[in-house]
Design an enzyme around this catalytic site. Sequence first.
Site, short mmCIF file in Angstrom:
data_model
loop_
_atom_site.label_atom_id
_atom_site.label_comp_id
_atom_site.label_asym_id
_atom_site.label_seq_id
_atom_site.Cartn_x
_atom_site.Cartn_y
_atom_site.Cartn_z
N VAL A 26 53.87 107.57 36.48
CA VAL A 26 54.14 109.01 36.32
C VAL A 26 54.10 109.40 34.84
O VAL A 26 54.32 110.55 34.48
CB VAL A 26 55.51 109.38 36.96
N ARG A 35 63.98 109.12 31.46
CA ARG A 35 62.64 108.53 31.42
C ARG A 35 61.66 109.47 30.69
O ARG A 35 60.80 109.02 29.94
CB ARG A 35 62.14 108.23 32.84
N HIS A 88 51.86 109.10 42.49
CA HIS A 88 53.31 109.26 42.65
C HIS A 88 53.88 110.39 41.81
O HIS A 88 55.09 110.45 41.58
CB HIS A 88 54.02 107.93 42.33
N1 APR Z 1 50.68 93.70 31.64
C1 APR Z 1 50.29 93.70 32.95
N2 APR Z 1 51.16 93.63 33.98
C2 APR Z 1 52.47 93.54 33.67
C3 APR Z 1 52.96 93.54 32.34
C4 APR Z 1 52.00 93.62 31.30
N3 APR Z 1 52.36 93.62 30.00
N4 APR Z 1 54.32 93.45 32.38
C5 APR Z 1 54.66 93.40 33.69
N5 APR Z 1 53.55 93.45 34.46
C6 APR Z 1 53.45 93.46 35.92
C7 APR Z 1 54.50 92.67 36.65
O1 APR Z 1 54.11 91.31 36.74
C8 APR Z 1 54.48 93.37 38.01
O2 APR Z 1 53.51 92.79 38.86
O3 APR Z 1 53.62 94.80 36.33
C9 APR Z 1 54.05 94.80 37.69
C10 APR Z 1 55.18 95.79 37.82
O4 APR Z 1 55.53 95.84 39.19
P1 APR Z 1 56.57 96.97 39.65
O5 APR Z 1 57.72 96.99 38.70
O6 APR Z 1 56.80 96.75 41.11
O7 APR Z 1 55.78 98.34 39.41
P2 APR Z 1 54.69 98.99 40.35
O8 APR Z 1 53.90 97.94 41.07
O9 APR Z 1 53.96 99.96 39.52
O10 APR Z 1 55.60 99.78 41.42
C11 APR Z 1 54.92 100.59 42.34
O11 APR Z 1 57.03 101.40 43.13
O12 APR Z 1 59.13 102.07 42.53
C12 APR Z 1 57.91 102.53 42.94
O13 APR Z 1 56.96 104.62 42.53
C13 APR Z 1 57.31 103.43 41.91
O14 APR Z 1 55.01 103.58 41.21
C14 APR Z 1 56.07 102.68 41.47
C15 APR Z 1 55.77 101.78 42.66
#
Ligand code: APR
Length: 229
Positions: A88, A56, A104
């Site tokens: 991160v 990553r 995080h």
């Molecule tokens: N613009 C805006 N939002 C987007 C886009 C985009 N281009 N592409 C995807 N998304 C949204 C998705 O719809 C989803 O709601 O981003 C979100 C990603 O969700 P996750 O993959 O769950 O990521 P996140 O919410 O940051 O996870 C939180 O979980 O695994 C742990 O520590 C890790 O910080 C992370 C935490």
Amino acid sequence: MKRIVILTGAGMSAESGISTFRDSNGLWQNHRIEEVASPEAWALHPERVLEFYNQRRKQLFEVKPNTGHFALVRLEKKYNVQIVTQNVDDLHERAGSSHVLHLHGELKKARSTIDPKLIYELNHWELKLGDKCEKGSQLRPHIVWFGEAVPMIEKAAEITKSADIFMVVGTSMVVYPAAGLIHYVERKTPKYYVDPKAFTVHGITNLEVIREKAGKALPHLVDRLLNNS
Ligand code: APR
């Protein structure tokens, strides 16, 4: 100056080419959290954990901020902008945001395993077994793993309580305590949730849901906020 607090997640960096975690083909589709992002994994097979973050970090050196990151920087012209990110990566900083709090951890930093105050910048992608801190202990990624405390959450809650405007961008709002920050915002405070899968958060008032990608929605939302300020 009014204070805008912005909680960002992996969706903020998606248009820079960085995988999110829970979307299709996301990081947690291709890796088991307990095998690469937990203290148990680190104790059992540290090389596998190091490799997960090395890959990553290698990608992070190759990508760049997107229009969404740059739109948030423009807000600083008229607002005190405080970014609280779950990410991160360092894309907010590289875009020019002045105040970024990482809940995080940070991919481009490593930490001593016997003294958590010893934190080192990594200006190359690879962290290896045998890379040691000044006290001779193995360095680990400076990341909050599942099951570990989130040291910055109190500071993030303090920042969030004083928001005049609150924005959530690109997060599935399923990981606590980060997802709980929205409940620290005063009821009357205007809130915006930018995410293609954004939803009306239970119990939250004054929330505008914008079901669009960050790169597309944020420039328009920032224009609105700059014109209204
Ligand atoms: N613009 C805006 N939002 C987007 C886009 C985009 N281009 N592409 C995807 N998304 C949204 C998705 O719809 C989803 O709601 O981003 C979100 C990603 O969700 P996750 O993959 O769950 O990521 P996140 O919410 O940051 O996870 C939180 O979980 O695994 C742990 O520590 C890790 O910080 C992370 C935490």
